[in-house]
Design an enzyme around this catalytic site. Structure first.
Site, short mmCIF file in Angstrom:
data_model
loop_
_atom_site.label_atom_id
_atom_site.label_comp_id
_atom_site.label_asym_id
_atom_site.label_seq_id
_atom_site.Cartn_x
_atom_site.Cartn_y
_atom_site.Cartn_z
CG ASN A 56 -0.48 -0.05 2.43
OD1 ASN A 56 0.82 -0.69 2.57
ND2 ASN A 56 -0.96 0.17 3.54
CD GLU B 198 4.66 -0.82 12.66
OE1 GLU B 198 3.47 -1.01 12.50
OE2 GLU B 198 5.37 -0.09 13.14
CB CYS C 100 -2.14 -1.04 8.15
SG CYS C 100 -1.13 0.48 8.55
CD GLU D 46 8.03 0.49 10.57
OE1 GLU D 46 6.88 0.98 10.10
OE2 GLU D 46 8.86 0.03 10.08
P1 NAD Z 1 0.84 -9.80 3.15
O1 NAD Z 1 1.10 -10.17 4.60
O2 NAD Z 1 0.30 -10.58 2.06
O3 NAD Z 1 2.66 -9.54 2.45
C1 NAD Z 1 3.52 -8.73 3.08
C2 NAD Z 1 4.93 -9.08 2.68
O4 NAD Z 1 5.00 -10.31 3.31
C3 NAD Z 1 4.88 -9.30 1.19
O5 NAD Z 1 6.32 -8.74 0.54
C4 NAD Z 1 5.07 -10.72 0.91
O6 NAD Z 1 5.79 -11.21 0.07
C5 NAD Z 1 5.79 -11.20 2.28
N1 NAD Z 1 5.35 -12.57 2.58
C6 NAD Z 1 4.40 -13.50 2.44
N2 NAD Z 1 4.71 -14.64 3.10
C7 NAD Z 1 5.92 -14.66 3.59
C8 NAD Z 1 6.67 -15.36 4.43
N3 NAD Z 1 6.04 -16.70 4.68
N4 NAD Z 1 8.09 -15.04 4.70
C9 NAD Z 1 8.27 -13.77 4.47
N5 NAD Z 1 7.84 -12.87 3.82
C10 NAD Z 1 6.36 -13.27 3.47
O7 NAD Z 1 0.37 -8.27 2.97
P2 NAD Z 1 -0.15 -7.28 1.86
O8 NAD Z 1 -1.33 -7.95 1.18
O9 NAD Z 1 1.20 -7.14 0.99
O10 NAD Z 1 -0.17 -6.04 2.87
C11 NAD Z 1 -1.62 -5.62 3.26
C12 NAD Z 1 -1.41 -6.17 4.90
O11 NAD Z 1 -0.65 -5.32 5.48
C13 NAD Z 1 -2.73 -5.74 5.57
O12 NAD Z 1 -3.13 -6.56 6.60
C14 NAD Z 1 -2.26 -4.40 6.25
O13 NAD Z 1 -3.21 -4.10 7.46
C15 NAD Z 1 -0.87 -4.64 6.60
N6 NAD Z 1 -0.26 -3.62 6.67
C16 NAD Z 1 0.28 -3.08 7.67
C17 NAD Z 1 0.86 -1.64 8.04
C18 NAD Z 1 1.04 -1.42 9.46
O14 NAD Z 1 2.23 -0.48 9.48
N7 NAD Z 1 0.83 -1.86 10.48
C19 NAD Z 1 1.18 -0.98 7.18
C20 NAD Z 1 0.55 -1.38 5.82
C21 NAD Z 1 -0.04 -2.48 5.64
#
Ligand code: NAD
Length: 485
Positions: A154, A251, A285, A459
């Site tokens: 995002n 996060e 998020c 962060e």
């Molecule tokens: P996601 O969990 O599908 O993927 C996040 C990242 O993790 C990607 O780069 C993915 O390739 C990697 N990944 C996936 N499986 C993995 C594994 N087994 N080992 C290591 N890396 C792995 O999330 P998304 O769909 O890209 O993003 C949306 C999510 O992120 C939502 O839940 C949102 O709330 C969260 N988010 C949180 C924050 C925050 O600061 N708290 C900010 C932005 C987004």
């Protein structure tokens, strides 16, 4: 399609672009049209090895530089990002589909803020002196070593900087793996950092899906993992990092509450609800997606909200007047459409939106459900799209219990003119980031992060330093040392 800031290869390793087309191809799709705009290749084991080796080697010389020298490079990079804001914002819009109206003020600019802030702080990072009679202890604030950053889709530029800036300020090196959905922007961050004078190997970018992230997290040469992603991914990455007793920052996702009391300024509350549900097409998020509105003002609130939503300009994200863009991907659009169907099936009242737009790209309309009950799926699960759930309440204690009745704890907001109530409610929220009469501000000076299942660590701000450094205590005896024999 070409665009001004197109990265020239998939990865950035040891100070230069790197390519290996033997890796799994990853198509980069422009969400506004569905067109393929680039292909990157997932990192092969050989590239992962090269990145780890160069980041380990670079860390020794990077940490040996003074904080002032390290900070100067980060601040120079911040200036360059601001000078190139237009091109970087266009790239961010291609990567994510977010409107240029947003990307030009919220992405490279907030990345630059992080580089400037932690660049300024680098020279001030110290240990302390603890006097113990004649003897004394001093602490050294030392880097952790090699940090891995893993990003969500995002805010690709911002996440690359929010992780990179404090890591580098503390003398660590970083390998950043962007989300496979938005792989382009982090490459430009790496390029700019090196143009600003960063030694080769200090900030590297590797593309790939979860398996590449997994290979990095489990490598024994990696000292810290900082993930931005969903709770299920967080559970996996946290567990994998635990095997190596690695430092972590998590996060993760949320389903944050926003409470609008009967004495609130309704227009401000509506603004907060719009910012907290529809900015970035709801893909934020910390969004306040459970909007608890006092029964006495509920209909007035919904009326004003519906009127204001009609003013959303949905369309070509590159046009400066567009204020609402597409979802990041067809997959995410379909996930959100499924939730909309669940909301209807569960009997929530659809006030507006709820449809896909009949045009190219992955466009949904801003969607509001009213009369939502606490146990409905749309009130419990993170949707990560433009879907607001409005719930009624009458009593403060009752709404607080309902607001906190969730596994998540990322953010929470309250709208009221009653000062005492505002602070009482903020103190009662089980969330890492709270807002009074505003929503979703995230200045670099303030800690950002979640409690409960929404995360570990913080962060931004001075607090981030604790998650990218460790203290070594050195005991110094001034006199003779006595021993029992
Ligand atoms: P996601 O969990 O599908 O993927 C996040 C990242 O993790 C990607 O780069 C993915 O390739 C990697 N990944 C996936 N499986 C993995 C594994 N087994 N080992 C290591 N890396 C792995 O999330 P998304 O769909 O890209 O993003 C949306 C999510 O992120 C939502 O839940 C949102 O709330 C969260 N988010 C949180 C924050 C925050 O600061 N708290 C900010 C932005 C987004």
């Amino acid at each position: 399609m070409t665009y001004p800031t197109q990265p020239t290869a998939s990865h950035f390793i040891n100070g230069e672009y790197a390519e290996d087309t033997a890796g799994t191809p990853i198509d980069v799709i422009y969400p506004a049209t569905g067109e393929q705009i680039a292909t990157v290749y997932a990192a092969t084991p050989a590239l992962i090895e090269r990145a780890i080796e160069s980041a380990r080697a670079a860390q020794i010389t990077w940490a040996a530089m003074t904080g002032t020298e390290r900070g100067r490079i980060l601040r120079r990079a911040a200036e360059m990002m601001r000078e190139r804001n237009h091109d970087l914002s266009v790239l961010e819009t291609y990567d994510t589909g977010k409107p240029y109206q947003e990307t030009s003020v919220a992405d490279a600019t907030s990345g630059a803020d992080a580089l400037e802030y932690f660049g300024g702080m680098a020279a001030t990072l110290t240990g302390e002196h603890i006097q113990l009679g004649e003897d004394w202890v001093y602490t050294r604030r030392e880097p952790l070593g090699l940090c891995v950053g893993i990003g969500a889709w995002n805010y690709p530029t911002q996440i690359a900087c929010w992780k990179g800036a404090p890591a580098l300020a503390c003398g660590n090196t970083m390998i950043f793996k962007p989300s496979e959905t938005t792989p382009l922007c982090a490459l430009k961050v790496a390029e700019i950092l090196h143009e600003a004078g960063l030694p080769a190997g200090v900030y590297n970018v590797l593309q790939g899906l979860g398996d590449v992230g997994g290979a990095l997290v489990t490598d024994p040469r990696v000292d810290k993992v900082s993930l931005t992603g969903s709770v299920p991914t967080g559970r996996k990455v946290y567990a994998a990092a635990a095997q190596g007793i690695k430092h972590v920052t998590m996060e993760l996702g949320g389903k944050s509450p926003m409470i609008v009391f009967e004495d609130a300024d309704i227009d401000n509350a509506v603004s907060g609800a719009i910012l907290g549900n529809f900015y970035s097409s709801g893909q934020v998020c910390s969004n306040g997606t459970r909007v608890f509105v006092h029964k006495d003002i509920k209909e007035a609130f919904l009326d004003r909200l519906s009127t204001r939503l009609k003013a959303a300009v949905i369309g070509d994200p590159m046009q400066p007047e567009t204020s609402f863009g597409p979802m990041v991907s067809e997959r995410q659009m379909n996930i959100v459409l499924d939730y909309i169907e669940k909301g209807k099936a569960e009997g929530a009242r659809l006030v507006c939106g709820g449809t896909r737009l009949d045009r190219d790209g992955f466009y949904l309309t801003p969607t509001v459900f009213a009369d939502v009950a606490d146990d409905m799926v749309i009130a419990r699960e993170e949707i990560f799209g433009p879907v607001m759930a409005v719930l009624d309440f009458e009593d403060e204690a009752d709404v607080m219990a309902r607001a906190n009745d969730t596994e998540f704890g990322l953010a929470a907001g309250v709208f009221t003119r009653d000062l005492a109530r505002a602070h009482r409610v903020a103190a009662g929220f089980e969330a890492g980031t709270c807002y009074i009469n505003t929503y979703n501000d995230a200045p670099v000076e303030a800690p950002f992060g979640g409690s409960k299942a929404s995360g570990v660590g913080r962060e931004n701000s001075k607090a981030a330093i604790a998650y990218y450094s460790q203290l070594k205590s050195v005991y110094v005896r001034m006199g003779d040392l006595e021993a029992p024999f």
